[in-house]
Write an enzyme that holds these catalytic residues in place. Sequence first.
Site, short mmCIF file in Angstrom:
data_model
loop_
_atom_site.label_atom_id
_atom_site.label_comp_id
_atom_site.label_asym_id
_atom_site.label_seq_id
_atom_site.Cartn_x
_atom_site.Cartn_y
_atom_site.Cartn_z
N CYS A 85 0.90 -1.16 0.00
CA CYS A 85 0.00 0.00 0.00
C CYS A 85 0.93 1.21 0.00
CB CYS A 85 -0.91 0.02 1.22
SG CYS A 85 -1.89 1.53 1.32
N CYS A 87 -0.48 4.33 2.29
CA CYS A 87 -0.62 4.24 3.74
C CYS A 87 -0.28 2.83 4.21
CB CYS A 87 -2.00 4.69 4.21
SG CYS A 87 -3.37 4.08 3.21
N SER A 88 -1.26 2.03 4.54
CA SER A 88 -0.98 0.72 5.15
C SER A 88 -2.12 -0.25 4.92
CB SER A 88 -0.76 0.91 6.64
OG SER A 88 -1.92 1.52 7.19
N CYS A 89 -2.89 -0.07 3.84
CA CYS A 89 -4.03 -0.96 3.60
C CYS A 89 -3.52 -2.38 3.44
CB CYS A 89 -4.81 -0.51 2.37
SG CYS A 89 -5.46 1.16 2.58
#
Lengths: 109, 207
Positions: free
Chosen positions: B113, B116-118
């Site tokens: 991702c 971000c951090s999906c």
Amino acid sequence: MRAPHDIGGLPAGPVDTEPHAATFWEKRIDAINVLLGDDKRRILSRDERRLAIESLGEEVYQTLGYYERWTAAVTRLLLQKGILSQDEIDAKIAEIRARMGEAEEKTEA
Amino acid sequence: MTERTSHDHAADEFQKDEEIHGYYQFLGLAIEELLVEKGIVTGDEIRATIERRDSITPAIGARIVARAWTDPPYRQRLLTDGTAAAEEFGCEFDATELVVVENTPEAHNVIVCTLCSCYPRMVLGLPPSWYKSREYRARAVREPRAVLKEFGTELAENVEVRVHDSTADMRYLVLPMRPDGTEAMDEDALAALVTRDCMIGVTVPKV
């Protein structure tokens, strides 16, 4: 111009492949985020939170750790929505610092 | 003498081995305590949420992969509608779609991702710290082979590398290839070969 979170494709150093388990503090921040966005509360949505994180600004974004950014973003949203006030937050931080400081002294004694 | 009656104080629950320092750490605790005091969340809800999160581990993803390896109709369902196929294993999705991408001798898949951090949290739990790091997010899309090498994974030059950039609404999961020499293994034994990193695509299962 790229926003600070938009880093795909940029040069960067080697990946630290060592797994670091989430700390208790990090898990609590995660839980608060889940609860504030759940069907019971619907206080903040995932998209609001993401926008808040992306709007922290270059310096804050680069300086803070991952869950620190979440904390900063959630704080801003709760202030904007009038759910918490800055005065309340400042007073609570002072109270916790005092309380934890006392606990430490007790342990050392 | 200090009066200590409330166990709803977040700060009191910290173990000695976890140091709380720095403004944002105190800020996080302050937010939590204020939300509890105002009755917006309860300490029990926070504890239950952490427990639920902790109960989701890559072992769930590993069982899904092992089932796909041993049950062709399930594999087909998983590749056609990853969300529904993962729900068969009790995974809960909240307005999020799961897309399963299959490794083949010709193509290897990696997930990232960049913004971000999906991450497929519903199947694998919380992401590893490196998944959220600047280094992984920035480089996985530019030089995936170099990044994979840092995880000890070297792919043949003729294998195509496909990098999938996740979003909040669409998470990916890699279905690795079943290793040779596992023909006699049952589903449980196969699941034990499947690690979190295999399902992110930075490593491959080994016997």
